[in-house]
Scaffold this active site. Structure first.
Site, mmCIF file in Angstrom:
data_model
loop_
_atom_site.group_PDB
_atom_site.id
_atom_site.type_symbol
_atom_site.label_atom_id
_atom_site.label_comp_id
_atom_site.label_asym_id
_atom_site.label_seq_id
_atom_site.Cartn_x
_atom_site.Cartn_y
_atom_site.Cartn_z
ATOM 1 N N HIS A 1 3.773 2.068 -1.687
ATOM 2 C CA HIS A 1 2.642 2.960 -1.768
ATOM 3 C C HIS A 1 2.630 3.627 -0.472
ATOM 4 O O HIS A 1 1.693 4.590 -0.453
ATOM 5 C CB HIS A 1 1.245 2.054 -1.698
ATOM 6 C CG HIS A 1 1.135 1.020 -0.919
ATOM 7 N ND1 HIS A 1 1.965 0.136 -0.252
ATOM 8 C CD2 HIS A 1 0.250 1.134 0.112
ATOM 9 C CE1 HIS A 1 1.455 -0.604 0.527
ATOM 10 N NE2 HIS A 1 0.648 0.019 1.109
ATOM 11 N N ASP A 2 3.462 3.350 0.384
ATOM 12 C CA ASP A 2 3.300 4.187 1.847
ATOM 13 C C ASP A 2 4.657 5.098 1.892
ATOM 14 O O ASP A 2 4.726 5.643 3.022
ATOM 15 C CB ASP A 2 3.535 3.351 2.952
ATOM 16 C CG ASP A 2 1.958 2.641 3.096
ATOM 17 O OD1 ASP A 2 1.215 3.193 2.896
ATOM 18 O OD2 ASP A 2 1.939 1.398 3.770
ATOM 19 N N ASP B 1 -0.327 -7.372 5.285
ATOM 20 C CA ASP B 1 -0.373 -5.790 5.890
ATOM 21 C C ASP B 1 -0.333 -5.785 7.297
ATOM 22 O O ASP B 1 -1.073 -6.663 7.946
ATOM 23 C CB ASP B 1 -1.520 -5.382 5.354
ATOM 24 C CG ASP B 1 -1.691 -3.834 5.663
ATOM 25 O OD1 ASP B 1 -0.871 -2.976 5.072
ATOM 26 O OD2 ASP B 1 -2.598 -3.624 6.607
ATOM 27 N N ASP C 1 -2.471 -8.615 -1.668
ATOM 28 C CA ASP C 1 -2.325 -7.887 -0.377
ATOM 29 C C ASP C 1 -3.252 -8.573 0.812
ATOM 30 O O ASP C 1 -4.510 -8.836 0.133
ATOM 31 C CB ASP C 1 -2.807 -6.438 -0.269
ATOM 32 C CG ASP C 1 -1.673 -5.714 0.351
ATOM 33 O OD1 ASP C 1 -1.523 -6.085 1.548
ATOM 34 O OD2 ASP C 1 -1.089 -4.641 -0.300
ATOM 35 N N GLU D 1 4.476 -7.628 6.302
ATOM 36 C CA GLU D 1 4.957 -6.316 6.541
ATOM 37 C C GLU D 1 4.918 -6.020 8.022
ATOM 38 O O GLU D 1 3.828 -6.297 8.959
ATOM 39 C CB GLU D 1 3.895 -4.938 6.050
ATOM 40 C CG GLU D 1 4.117 -3.653 6.216
ATOM 41 C CD GLU D 1 2.951 -2.798 6.210
ATOM 42 O OE1 GLU D 1 3.156 -1.497 5.903
ATOM 43 O OE2 GLU D 1 1.930 -3.268 6.520
#
Length: 569
Positions: free
Chosen positions: A339-340, A207, A99, A267
């Site tokens: 994860h979100d 991210d 990440d 993302e």
């Protein structure tokens, strides 16, 4: 003819390290725990593992607040452990993607510690600092430099008492935004990325990367109803004025000329299909694919916590639009959850005991048969469900905690707020991985940092591996199909029955081979005869390539509740 990129035939598995496997009994997952489970991932058949952040962090936002990009938080292990993970994964043919969180750092990162130390510090301009709004006293309501609302509730500005100025944080106040206008910031980030690639990793998931370019005048956003001091700043920092320049520069500075087969995925909240074509066009050299949020916003009302029933027709239109837009240029990423996001089977399928297994298999089939690179979130391959949270103090995620506090303080009914959190909280995805039916699901010998879902006694990896008809083995077969059937990885996509309320149907075709995917998104039997825009005459003798409920009475027989079929001719 140019060779197709390797990632078109690949499947990515996302690990949230904190919740995957604890090796030392402290209740928190770690890198040695991941190493211990690599054979499980090899059995599943995935090609890439993406790790959510394991860097040094105060853990204000579970690791997305990074205090040192080139070291590992002791919670997760050491750099030597990461080196071992890379080596062990590569030995099994699995790539490792890290990440990359570079829209912001932790407020404990040395860069920010320097930046806030004085107004004339050389790193002052590495972050966004501004004085109070003209005519206002610093620290008073409305004195913030603009009215942008944070994604984690409240204003995006935090007053630093020592220097009397505010710093920008689109997320937590402990996550100050980096100023990408400063070339020194960009080069520091690129140097760090090269350092990781040289260490052996195989790419980055970036991210909120489309937030790194802001409109430099930082103008106010449109006011948010009911709050005189907050506005929507997203038009001024989503897909900002220099974002394509920055990503192209990053590609040139970090990825250009490397022989390794790398993967880059950005993302990008708020990205449109038109934006995505530009971001993922190989000729532009920006990123390989993007994570878009259109389909996971379809069950939202006025905001994330205002939930409504998903209409399958909306989902199909959204997915179909992205398939069509990126058919000739660019590439899709495919996901139901991460994860979100809440657990897919509880959101898009049915977690009722009689339908959970079938609907989990159906979701895997439908997603992986689309054109794009599929992402599996840990536990999805087991059909893990949302967690039955009882009270507000069961929630740990900063977004959920902040929303509950502010919503109740503003007069919202506490039980209604809890109901919204149970459906949409990020905590649903972050409960420990369910390895077996023992205490703490085999995740830890200690006290788990987050409560284990009590249904781990029925839903776990040990039982799934032993059952050839489990969700796990269905996912294994779907993944194998992408590796062995060229029409899945490379075929054209055509949506069918666009207006049907419960049938999801499409074809994939490649060099004379055609696949038909049929999926019944309901708990009722679905007759296929007479469905508009679904001509099954040529499919009656087709081969059943993959089904989730065993052999049907015929290729075009009515679909049973939550049944999916992949036919080949």
């Amino acid at each position: 003819m140019t060779e197709a990129p390797w990632f078109r035939e690949a499947v990515v598995y996302q690990i949230y390290p904190r919740s995957f496997q604890d090796s030392n009994g402290d209740g928190i997952g770690d890198v040695p725990g991941i190493i211990d489970r690599l054979d499980y991932l090899k059995t599943l058949g995935v090609d890439v593992v993406w790790l959510s952040p394991i860097y040094t962090s105060p853990q204000d936002d579970n690791g997305y607040d990074i205090a040192d990009y080139e070291d590992i938080d002791p919670t997760f292990g050491t750099l030597a452990d990461v080196d071992e993970l890379i080596a062990q994964a590569h030995a099994r043919g699995i790539r490792i993607v890290m990440d990359l969180v570079v829209n912001h750092t932790s407020d404990e990162h040395p860069w920010f510690v320097e930046s806030r130390s004085s107004k004339d510090n050389p790193k002052r301009d590495w972050y966004w600092w501004r004085p109070a709004r003209e005519g206002h006293e610093a620290g008073t309501p409305g004195a913030e430099p603009n009215n942008w609302e944070s994604f984690f509730s409240g204003p995006t500005w935090e007053l630093d008492e020592a220097t009397g100025e505010y710093y920008l944080h689109l997320f937590s106040r402990k996550q100050p935004d980096l100023n990408w206008e400063n070339p020194e910031v960009r080069e520091a980030v690129y140097a760090m990325m090269r350092w990781w690639l040289d260490r052996g990793i195989d790419g980055f998931r970036m991210d909120v990367i489309n937030m790194i370019s802001k409109v430099t005048s930082l103008p106010d956003g449109e006011p948010i109803p009911g709050n005189p001091h907050l506005g929507d700043g997203t038009p001024h920092f989503l897909n900002g004025p220099r974002i394509h320049e920055y990503l192209h520069e990053m590609h040139a500075a970090v990825f250009e000329g490397r022989k390794e087969k790398l993967l880059t995925v950005g993302e990008m909240p708020g990205v449109t299909v038109e934006d995505a074509v530009l971001y993922t066009d190989p000729e532009r050299r920006e990123v390989d694919m993007v994570f878009q949020f259109e389909h996971v916003g379809l069950d939202h009302g006025d905001h994330k916590w205002d939930r409504r029933t998903l209409d399958l027709r909306d989902l199909r239109r959204s997915m179909g639009r992205w398939q069509e837009a990126l058919a000739e240029v660019g590439w899709n990423s495919l996901y139901w959850n991460n994860h979100d996001q809440p657990r897919a089977v509880s959101r898009f399928g049915s977690d009722a005991p009689e339908h959970r297994v079938a609907s989990a298999k159906l979701l895997g089939t439908v997603l992986h048969l689309h054109r794009g690179t599929p992402y599996v979130y840990q536990g999805e391959e087991l059909g893990m469900t949302n967690v039955p949270f009882a009270a507000h103090d069961d929630f740990l995620d900063i977004e959920s905690v902040n929303y509950y506090r502010m919503a109740v303080a503003s007069g919202s009914d506490a039980e209604e707020v809890l109901s919204a959190l149970r459906l949409g909280s990020r905590d649903n995805a972050r409960s420990p991985m369910q390895w077996d039916a023992s205490d703490n699901a085999g995740f830890t010998t200690g006290t788990p940092w987050s409560k284990v879902n009590p249904n781990h006694t029925e839903i776990n990896a040990e039982d799934s591996l032993a059952d050839d008809d489990s969700v796990f083995h269905h996912y294994r077969r779907v993944i194998e199909l992408r590796h062995t059937e060229p029409a899945v990885a490379h075929g054209d996509f055509h949506m069918l029955a666009a207006d049907h309320p419960s049938l999801y149907a499409f074809t994939r075709s490649h060099e004379g081979t055609e696949l038909l995917v049929l999926a019944n998104f309901s708990g009722d039997e679905l007759a296929l005869d007479g469905v508009d825009d679904l001509d099954l005459d040529g499919w009656k003798t087709a081969t059943l390539l993959l089904g989730n409920l065993g052999e049907p009475s015929g290729s075009t027989a009515p679909l049973r509740a939550w049944e999916s079929r992949v036919l080949r001719r």
